[in-house]
Design a protein around this motif. Sequence first.
Motif, PDB file in Angstrom:
ATOM      1  N   VAL A  51      43.496  41.150  36.298  1.00  0.00           N
ATOM      2  CA  VAL A  51      42.424  41.281  37.280  1.00  0.00           C
ATOM      3  C   VAL A  51      42.871  42.272  38.357  1.00  0.00           C
ATOM      4  O   VAL A  51      43.824  42.004  39.100  1.00  0.00           O
ATOM      5  CB  VAL A  51      42.076  39.916  37.904  1.00  0.00           C
ATOM      6  CG1 VAL A  51      40.930  40.054  38.895  1.00  0.00           C
ATOM      7  CG2 VAL A  51      41.731  38.911  36.799  1.00  0.00           C
ATOM      8  N   THR A  52      42.201  43.398  38.443  1.00  0.00           N
ATOM      9  CA  THR A  52      42.645  44.497  39.295  1.00  0.00           C
ATOM     10  C   THR A  52      42.856  44.089  40.757  1.00  0.00           C
ATOM     11  O   THR A  52      43.908  44.421  41.336  1.00  0.00           O
ATOM     12  CB  THR A  52      41.667  45.679  39.193  1.00  0.00           C
ATOM     13  OG1 THR A  52      41.606  46.109  37.833  1.00  0.00           O
ATOM     14  CG2 THR A  52      42.132  46.848  40.060  1.00  0.00           C
ATOM     15  N   PRO A  53      41.914  43.401  41.415  1.00  0.00           N
ATOM     16  CA  PRO A  53      42.162  43.035  42.819  1.00  0.00           C
ATOM     17  C   PRO A  53      43.421  42.188  43.015  1.00  0.00           C
ATOM     18  O   PRO A  53      44.091  42.303  44.050  1.00  0.00           O
ATOM     19  CB  PRO A  53      40.896  42.250  43.202  1.00  0.00           C
ATOM     20  CG  PRO A  53      39.840  42.768  42.287  1.00  0.00           C
ATOM     21  CD  PRO A  53      40.547  43.020  40.991  1.00  0.00           C
ATOM     22  N   GLN A  54      43.750  41.354  42.041  1.00  0.00           N
ATOM     23  CA  GLN A  54      44.968  40.557  42.150  1.00  0.00           C
ATOM     24  C   GLN A  54      46.203  41.457  42.095  1.00  0.00           C
ATOM     25  O   GLN A  54      47.156  41.280  42.858  1.00  0.00           O
ATOM     26  CB  GLN A  54      45.009  39.518  41.035  1.00  0.00           C
ATOM     27  CG  GLN A  54      43.919  38.468  41.123  1.00  0.00           C
ATOM     28  CD  GLN A  54      43.904  37.537  39.926  1.00  0.00           C
ATOM     29  OE1 GLN A  54      44.652  37.723  38.972  1.00  0.00           O
ATOM     30  NE2 GLN A  54      43.042  36.524  39.968  1.00  0.00           N
ATOM     31  N   LEU A  55      46.186  42.416  41.179  1.00  0.00           N
ATOM     32  CA  LEU A  55      47.309  43.345  41.053  1.00  0.00           C
ATOM     33  C   LEU A  55      47.426  44.234  42.291  1.00  0.00           C
ATOM     34  O   LEU A  55      48.532  44.558  42.740  1.00  0.00           O
ATOM     35  CB  LEU A  55      47.146  44.197  39.788  1.00  0.00           C
ATOM     36  CG  LEU A  55      47.171  43.417  38.470  1.00  0.00           C
ATOM     37  CD1 LEU A  55      46.750  44.310  37.314  1.00  0.00           C
ATOM     38  CD2 LEU A  55      48.561  42.841  38.206  1.00  0.00           C
ATOM     39  N   GLU A  56      46.282  44.607  42.854  1.00  0.00           N
ATOM     40  CA  GLU A  56      46.296  45.395  44.093  1.00  0.00           C
ATOM     41  C   GLU A  56      46.869  44.579  45.245  1.00  0.00           C
ATOM     42  O   GLU A  56      47.658  45.093  46.055  1.00  0.00           O
ATOM     43  CB  GLU A  56      44.879  45.859  44.416  1.00  0.00           C
ATOM     44  CG  GLU A  56      44.343  46.906  43.449  1.00  0.00           C
ATOM     45  CD  GLU A  56      42.887  47.244  43.679  1.00  0.00           C
ATOM     46  OE1 GLU A  56      42.469  48.352  43.320  1.00  0.00           O
ATOM     47  OE2 GLU A  56      42.145  46.384  44.227  1.00  0.00           O
ATOM     48  N   ALA A  57      46.497  43.310  45.332  1.00  0.00           N
ATOM     49  CA  ALA A  57      46.984  42.447  46.415  1.00  0.00           C
ATOM     50  C   ALA A  57      48.497  42.261  46.357  1.00  0.00           C
ATOM     51  O   ALA A  57      49.147  42.053  47.388  1.00  0.00           O
ATOM     52  CB  ALA A  57      46.287  41.087  46.350  1.00  0.00           C
TER      53      ALA A  57
END
Length: 237
Positions: A41-47
Amino acid sequence: MTVSPIPIFIGYDPRERAATNVLIDSLYQHSSAPLAITPLVTPQLEAQGLFRRERDPKQSTAFSFTRFLVPYLMGYQGWALFMDCDMLCRGDIKALWELRDDRFGAMCVQHEHVPGETVKFLGEVQSAYPKKNWSSLMLLNCSRCKKLTVDYVNTATGLELHRFHWLEGDHEIGALDSGWNHLVDVQEAPAASASNGGPRLLHWTLGGPWFRQQRTMGGVLAAEWFGAREDAMKFWE
């Protein structure tokens, strides 16, 4: 005897949540081995500071580049399986897992796909490049993928990543049977079920029946996907 679950990472795009959920259920329903499934999940990896690329105009899904973080997430140890979310499993994924070969840094179905169309699902750009679709399903020998650092994944070009430039050469890419990544509406429709020698994994690379505009993509295979969705949502009284 301790049995380690098969680590499976699935590319996640919020527009294809239904596809992701049906794929996960189909993997569990057909597997004879325990599975450890992680959607990327991209937002999780960004966070977590692991993904910081701006969206590329040629990027058709949210997971176009996050897939290459799998070796890092595995601590560059052991093997892992990555797959796009727009797939449906029809066979035992343990049979694919048993094909791991330590001679290679990565293994995949080596399609010869030269797209004739310029637009994919939802108006996304269809890009043509050598090794098209090879990275949509990868068995990754993580200790051989150490070039895929967080910095490299965030700065390398799309072609460098999708054409496996992070390996020493093509001799490090092992070939898998095409039944493990059948391209729906690109390759000839299979005449047989998975139990009779047909493909074990169906891949709607052009967009699938979970999109309202593409309810019939794949013909009878679209009906099979809807059947799998119904099974996944079934409850027992």
